[in-house]
Design a protein around this motif. Structure first.
Motif, mmCIF file in Angstrom:
data_model
loop_
_atom_site.group_PDB
_atom_site.id
_atom_site.type_symbol
_atom_site.label_atom_id
_atom_site.label_comp_id
_atom_site.label_asym_id
_atom_site.label_seq_id
_atom_site.Cartn_x
_atom_site.Cartn_y
_atom_site.Cartn_z
ATOM 1 N N GLY A 39 0.658 -1.110 -0.323
ATOM 2 C CA GLY A 39 0.259 -0.365 0.086
ATOM 3 C C GLY A 39 0.764 1.322 0.302
ATOM 4 O O GLY A 39 0.269 2.008 -0.096
ATOM 5 N N GLU A 40 1.960 1.207 -0.469
ATOM 6 C CA GLU A 40 3.075 1.981 -0.195
ATOM 7 C C GLU A 40 3.023 3.003 -1.356
ATOM 8 O O GLU A 40 2.771 2.417 -2.330
ATOM 9 C CB GLU A 40 4.135 2.099 -0.052
ATOM 10 C CG GLU A 40 5.101 3.222 0.645
ATOM 11 C CD GLU A 40 6.754 2.327 0.635
ATOM 12 O OE1 GLU A 40 7.612 3.083 0.336
ATOM 13 O OE2 GLU A 40 6.873 1.295 0.640
ATOM 14 N N ILE A 41 2.795 4.546 -1.180
ATOM 15 C CA ILE A 41 2.961 5.191 -2.234
ATOM 16 C C ILE A 41 4.443 5.886 -2.683
ATOM 17 O O ILE A 41 4.935 5.809 -1.406
ATOM 18 C CB ILE A 41 2.001 6.490 -2.201
ATOM 19 C CG1 ILE A 41 0.362 6.243 -2.555
ATOM 20 C CG2 ILE A 41 2.189 7.465 -3.662
ATOM 21 C CD1 ILE A 41 -0.242 7.459 -1.683
ATOM 22 N N VAL A 42 5.187 5.565 -3.637
ATOM 23 C CA VAL A 42 5.930 6.111 -4.659
ATOM 24 C C VAL A 42 6.431 6.574 -5.243
ATOM 25 O O VAL A 42 5.519 6.931 -6.441
ATOM 26 C CB VAL A 42 7.195 4.225 -4.588
ATOM 27 C CG1 VAL A 42 8.018 4.935 -5.489
ATOM 28 C CG2 VAL A 42 6.909 3.102 -3.683
ATOM 29 N N GLU A 43 6.615 7.560 -5.592
ATOM 30 C CA GLU A 43 6.374 8.786 -6.358
ATOM 31 C C GLU A 43 8.142 8.403 -7.644
ATOM 32 O O GLU A 43 9.113 7.533 -7.436
ATOM 33 C CB GLU A 43 7.109 10.205 -6.140
ATOM 34 C CG GLU A 43 6.731 11.356 -6.702
ATOM 35 C CD GLU A 43 7.223 13.125 -6.141
ATOM 36 O OE1 GLU A 43 7.053 13.477 -7.475
ATOM 37 O OE2 GLU A 43 6.991 12.813 -5.589
ATOM 38 N N LEU A 44 7.195 8.206 -8.271
ATOM 39 C CA LEU A 44 8.628 7.681 -9.687
ATOM 40 C C LEU A 44 9.005 8.674 -10.419
ATOM 41 O O LEU A 44 8.984 10.327 -10.593
ATOM 42 C CB LEU A 44 8.150 7.061 -10.910
ATOM 43 C CG LEU A 44 8.636 6.872 -12.573
ATOM 44 C CD1 LEU A 44 9.835 6.097 -11.851
ATOM 45 C CD2 LEU A 44 8.055 6.219 -13.047
ATOM 46 N N ASP A 45 10.809 9.092 -9.794
ATOM 47 C CA ASP A 45 11.112 10.261 -10.869
ATOM 48 C C ASP A 45 10.852 11.088 -12.523
ATOM 49 O O ASP A 45 11.967 9.872 -12.775
ATOM 50 C CB ASP A 45 13.264 10.235 -10.259
ATOM 51 C CG ASP A 45 13.524 11.398 -10.751
ATOM 52 O OD1 ASP A 45 13.483 11.893 -11.275
ATOM 53 O OD2 ASP A 45 15.288 10.953 -10.513
ATOM 54 N N PRO A 46 10.396 11.730 -12.192
ATOM 55 C CA PRO A 46 10.466 11.763 -13.888
ATOM 56 C C PRO A 46 12.023 11.869 -15.108
ATOM 57 O O PRO A 46 11.817 11.362 -16.078
ATOM 58 C CB PRO A 46 9.780 13.110 -14.767
ATOM 59 C CG PRO A 46 10.245 14.188 -12.804
ATOM 60 C CD PRO A 46 10.588 12.923 -12.197
ATOM 61 N N ASP A 47 12.866 11.960 -14.602
ATOM 62 C CA ASP A 47 14.300 12.040 -15.428
ATOM 63 C C ASP A 47 14.125 10.213 -15.837
ATOM 64 O O ASP A 47 15.587 10.143 -16.290
ATOM 65 C CB ASP A 47 15.629 12.069 -14.221
ATOM 66 C CG ASP A 47 15.665 13.513 -13.623
ATOM 67 O OD1 ASP A 47 14.954 14.730 -15.189
ATOM 68 O OD2 ASP A 47 15.870 14.494 -13.014
ATOM 69 N N ILE A 48 13.845 9.264 -14.908
ATOM 70 C CA ILE A 48 14.139 7.809 -15.237
ATOM 71 C C ILE A 48 13.856 7.765 -17.083
ATOM 72 O O ILE A 48 14.112 6.990 -17.320
ATOM 73 C CB ILE A 48 13.329 6.940 -14.544
ATOM 74 C CG1 ILE A 48 13.504 6.172 -14.630
ATOM 75 C CG2 ILE A 48 11.677 6.640 -15.356
ATOM 76 C CD1 ILE A 48 12.794 4.659 -13.615
ATOM 77 N N PHE A 49 13.055 8.845 -17.503
ATOM 78 C CA PHE A 49 12.604 8.319 -18.846
ATOM 79 C C PHE A 49 14.134 8.519 -19.720
ATOM 80 O O PHE A 49 13.534 9.217 -21.224
ATOM 81 C CB PHE A 49 11.440 9.335 -19.824
ATOM 82 C CG PHE A 49 10.640 8.938 -19.088
ATOM 83 C CD1 PHE A 49 10.066 7.531 -18.882
ATOM 84 C CD2 PHE A 49 9.350 8.954 -17.706
ATOM 85 C CE1 PHE A 49 8.394 6.862 -18.105
ATOM 86 C CE2 PHE A 49 8.660 8.961 -17.212
ATOM 87 C CZ PHE A 49 7.930 8.024 -17.620
ATOM 88 N N ARG A 50 15.228 9.436 -19.364
ATOM 89 C CA ARG A 50 16.438 10.305 -19.869
ATOM 90 C C ARG A 50 16.962 8.894 -20.167
ATOM 91 O O ARG A 50 17.341 8.419 -19.433
ATOM 92 C CB ARG A 50 16.677 11.457 -19.403
ATOM 93 C CG ARG A 50 15.897 12.639 -19.548
ATOM 94 C CD ARG A 50 16.267 13.353 -18.728
ATOM 95 N NE ARG A 50 14.946 14.380 -18.633
ATOM 96 C CZ ARG A 50 14.853 15.997 -18.160
ATOM 97 N NH1 ARG A 50 16.234 15.941 -17.498
ATOM 98 N NH2 ARG A 50 13.907 16.173 -18.072
#
Length: 50
Positions: A39-50
């Motif tokens: 149930g933990e919410i994890v924010e994805l780093d937008p730089d992962i797509f670079r």
């Protein structure tokens, strides 16, 4: 699994925020090995797509 998930997530890059519900193994594959608690919410780093 990581490549497959990133390909799917790229479709939603134009949105400001997107909520994705998935298994911990998927989160682990795109968050550099971090395995979340149930149930933990994890924010994805937008730089992962670079």
């Amino acid at each position: 699994m990581r490549k497959r998930m990133l390909r799917v997530l790229k479709k939603y890059r134009s949105y400001d925020k997107v909520a994705v519900a998935c298994h911990g193994m998927i989160i682990q594959s795109v968050c550099h090995g971090y395995h979340p608690a149930n149930g933990e919410i994890v924010e994805l780093d937008p730089d992962i797509f670079r």
